[in-house]
Design a protein around this motif. Structure first.
Motif, PDB file in Angstrom:
ATOM      1  N   SER A  81      19.318 -45.750   4.212  1.00 35.32           N
ATOM      2  CA  SER A  81      18.147 -46.435   4.493  1.00 35.32           C
ATOM      3  C   SER A  81      17.600 -47.972   4.045  1.00 35.32           C
ATOM      4  N   ASP A  82      19.065 -47.754   2.731  1.00 39.70           N
ATOM      5  CA  ASP A  82      18.523 -49.116   1.686  1.00 39.70           C
ATOM      6  C   ASP A  82      19.625 -49.802   3.066  1.00 39.70           C
ATOM      7  N   GLY A  83      19.154 -51.186   2.783  1.00 38.31           N
ATOM      8  CA  GLY A  83      20.038 -52.121   3.855  1.00 38.31           C
ATOM      9  C   GLY A  83      19.851 -52.381   5.119  1.00 38.31           C
ATOM     10  N   GLY A  84      18.973 -50.723   5.870  1.00 40.64           N
ATOM     11  CA  GLY A  84      19.491 -50.640   7.329  1.00 40.64           C
ATOM     12  C   GLY A  84      17.675 -50.186   8.045  1.00 40.64           C
ATOM     13  N   GLU A  85      17.708 -50.181   9.173  1.00 41.37           N
ATOM     14  CA  GLU A  85      16.699 -50.517   9.893  1.00 41.37           C
ATOM     15  C   GLU A  85      15.732 -48.919   9.492  1.00 41.37           C
ATOM     16  N   VAL A  86      15.047 -48.179   8.740  1.00 46.43           N
ATOM     17  CA  VAL A  86      15.126 -47.063   8.908  1.00 46.43           C
ATOM     18  C   VAL A  86      13.319 -46.924   9.269  1.00 46.43           C
ATOM     19  N   THR A  87      12.160 -46.080   9.650  1.00 49.45           N
ATOM     20  CA  THR A  87      10.729 -45.944   9.172  1.00 49.45           C
ATOM     21  C   THR A  87      10.148 -44.430   9.344  1.00 49.45           C
ATOM     22  N   VAL A  88       9.968 -44.090   8.625  1.00 46.98           N
ATOM     23  CA  VAL A  88       9.642 -42.404   8.402  1.00 46.98           C
ATOM     24  C   VAL A  88       8.229 -42.525   8.007  1.00 46.98           C
ATOM     25  N   THR A  89       7.725 -41.595   8.831  1.00 50.02           N
ATOM     26  CA  THR A  89       5.977 -41.149   9.653  1.00 50.02           C
ATOM     27  C   THR A  89       6.381 -40.148   9.113  1.00 50.02           C
ATOM     28  N   HIS A 148       3.594 -28.782   1.833  1.00 44.42           N
ATOM     29  CA  HIS A 148       4.592 -28.282   3.649  1.00 44.42           C
ATOM     30  C   HIS A 148       3.999 -30.159   4.127  1.00 44.42           C
ATOM     31  N   VAL A 149       5.185 -30.829   4.571  1.00 45.52           N
ATOM     32  CA  VAL A 149       5.308 -31.691   4.752  1.00 45.52           C
ATOM     33  C   VAL A 149       6.283 -32.468   6.189  1.00 45.52           C
ATOM     34  N   ALA A 150       5.924 -32.990   7.164  1.00 48.53           N
ATOM     35  CA  ALA A 150       6.628 -32.462   8.648  1.00 48.53           C
ATOM     36  C   ALA A 150       5.982 -34.926   8.515  1.00 48.53           C
ATOM     37  N   GLY A 151       7.439 -34.648  10.005  1.00 50.09           N
ATOM     38  CA  GLY A 151       7.840 -36.331   9.878  1.00 50.09           C
ATOM     39  C   GLY A 151       8.762 -36.716  10.982  1.00 50.09           C
ATOM     40  N   LYS A 152       8.768 -37.848  11.203  1.00 53.50           N
ATOM     41  CA  LYS A 152       9.931 -38.270  12.316  1.00 53.50           C
ATOM     42  C   LYS A 152      10.639 -39.477  10.842  1.00 53.50           C
ATOM     43  N   ILE A 153      12.061 -39.526  11.051  1.00 54.62           N
ATOM     44  CA  ILE A 153      12.717 -40.511  10.664  1.00 54.62           C
ATOM     45  C   ILE A 153      13.389 -41.354  11.916  1.00 54.62           C
ATOM     46  N   GLU A 154      13.224 -42.407  11.898  1.00 52.41           N
ATOM     47  CA  GLU A 154      14.083 -43.272  12.811  1.00 52.41           C
ATOM     48  C   GLU A 154      14.737 -44.889  12.409  1.00 52.41           C
ATOM     49  N   GLY A 155      15.616 -44.777  13.497  1.00 56.29           N
ATOM     50  CA  GLY A 155      16.059 -46.329  13.289  1.00 56.29           C
ATOM     51  C   GLY A 155      17.777 -46.030  12.901  1.00 56.29           C
ATOM     52  N   VAL A 156      18.269 -47.130  12.105  1.00 58.51           N
ATOM     53  CA  VAL A 156      19.807 -47.504  12.092  1.00 58.51           C
ATOM     54  C   VAL A 156      20.085 -47.288  10.528  1.00 58.51           C
ATOM     55  N   MET A 157      20.755 -45.664   9.313  1.00 62.68           N
ATOM     56  CA  MET A 157      21.283 -46.246   8.761  1.00 62.68           C
ATOM     57  C   MET A 157      22.337 -46.872   8.164  1.00 62.68           C
ATOM     58  N   ALA A 158      22.395 -47.926   7.395  1.00 66.17           N
ATOM     59  CA  ALA A 158      23.404 -48.698   6.898  1.00 66.17           C
ATOM     60  C   ALA A 158      24.673 -47.769   6.154  1.00 66.17           C
ATOM     61  N   GLY A 200      26.874 -49.241  10.647  1.00 70.62           N
ATOM     62  CA  GLY A 200      25.877 -47.954  10.618  1.00 70.62           C
ATOM     63  C   GLY A 200      25.365 -47.343  11.752  1.00 70.62           C
ATOM     64  N   ILE A 201      24.434 -46.157  11.414  1.00 74.30           N
ATOM     65  CA  ILE A 201      24.857 -45.044  12.767  1.00 74.30           C
ATOM     66  C   ILE A 201      23.038 -45.065  12.956  1.00 74.30           C
ATOM     67  N   GLU A 202      22.637 -44.291  14.361  1.00 74.48           N
ATOM     68  CA  GLU A 202      21.024 -44.816  14.887  1.00 74.48           C
ATOM     69  C   GLU A 202      21.059 -42.531  14.008  1.00 74.48           C
ATOM     70  N   ILE A 203      20.012 -42.423  13.861  1.00 70.52           N
ATOM     71  CA  ILE A 203      19.848 -41.532  13.603  1.00 70.52           C
ATOM     72  C   ILE A 203      17.590 -41.612  14.365  1.00 70.52           C
ATOM     73  N   ASP A 204      17.692 -40.050  14.867  1.00 69.65           N
ATOM     74  CA  ASP A 204      16.258 -39.296  14.801  1.00 69.65           C
ATOM     75  C   ASP A 204      16.033 -38.684  14.958  1.00 69.65           C
ATOM     76  N   VAL A 205      15.487 -37.640  13.581  1.00 70.61           N
ATOM     77  CA  VAL A 205      15.338 -36.430  13.284  1.00 70.61           C
ATOM     78  C   VAL A 205      13.450 -36.459  13.061  1.00 70.61           C
ATOM     79  N   ALA A 206      13.534 -35.041  13.004  1.00 74.39           N
ATOM     80  CA  ALA A 206      11.939 -34.838  12.285  1.00 74.39           C
ATOM     81  C   ALA A 206      12.423 -33.380  11.660  1.00 74.39           C
ATOM     82  N   PHE A 207      11.794 -33.263  10.724  1.00 71.04           N
ATOM     83  CA  PHE A 207      11.498 -32.486   9.079  1.00 71.04           C
ATOM     84  C   PHE A 207      10.435 -32.465   9.821  1.00 71.04           C
ATOM     85  N   ASP A 208       9.906 -30.664   8.793  1.00 68.03           N
ATOM     86  CA  ASP A 208       9.239 -29.445   8.961  1.00 68.03           C
ATOM     87  C   ASP A 208       9.411 -29.242   7.631  1.00 68.03           C
TER      88      ASP A 208
END
Length: 173
Positions: A113-121, A133-143, A157-165
């Motif tokens: 995600s460093d150098g890329g355009e990734v948003t973690v919410t 217990h943590v849940a969220g979403k990761i979206e963007g382009v990883m470098a 880069g590659i696109e990432i769009d994942v959810a975690f729980d």
């Protein structure tokens, strides 16, 4: 006639029941979504108090480290997705996401995600004394980072769009 109806009901019930039992024993992935347009899933492995999801308290900050494995039984870094989160007063203040592609350890070549355009919410955060217990979403382009010390390249880069729980275990020293 009643016997035939009973046999027919049992025949319909058996495949559903055995199928449900078969799937109930399979672990559920804690990280799911797409990576470079391909559906993927990663598992958080744990054996007792040893877990691929852990957290430590550093002053007022809580650092959560999560490593998802593509295999639900093997602890290895190949194709692992690592997520590091730093929270302060339940607010996300820093995050780093890595996807290893080169071997059994998390070292370059890898996507970051460093150098890329990734948003973690974060969509959920709950703390007990020994777990988070943590849940969220990761979206963007990883470098892509080819070598250690090299600047990651967002053009490759590659696109990432994942959810975690995930439930992380407290690490105490």
């Amino acid at each position: 006639m009643r016997k035939q109806i009973g046999i027919m009901l049992i025949a319909f019930w058996l495949p559903v029941s055995s199928n449900a039992t078969e799937h109930a024993d399979q672990p559920t992935p804690e990280i799911v979504g797409s990576l470079d347009g391909e559906q993927r899933e990663w598992f958080i492995l744990s054996h007792g108090r040893d877990s691929n999801a852990s957290f430590v308290e550093l002053g007022d900050d809580i650092n959560i480290d999560i490593t998802g494995s593509v295999d639900d039984e093997v602890w290895e870094g190949e194709e692992a997705l690592s997520i590091s989160l730093t929270l302060n007063e339940e607010q996300l203040i820093n995050s780093v996401v890595l996807y290893s592609i080169g071997g059994a350890s998390i070292s370059p070549p890898l996507f970051t995600s460093d150098g890329g355009e990734v948003t973690v919410t974060l969509t959920h955060y709950e703390r007990s004394s020994q777990t988070v217990h943590v849940a969220g979403k990761i979206e963007g382009v990883m470098a892509l980072q080819v070598e250690l010390g090299e600047t990651p390249s967002p053009e490759e880069g590659i696109e990432i769009d994942v959810a975690f729980d995930v439930e992380a275990q407290k690490v105490e020293f």
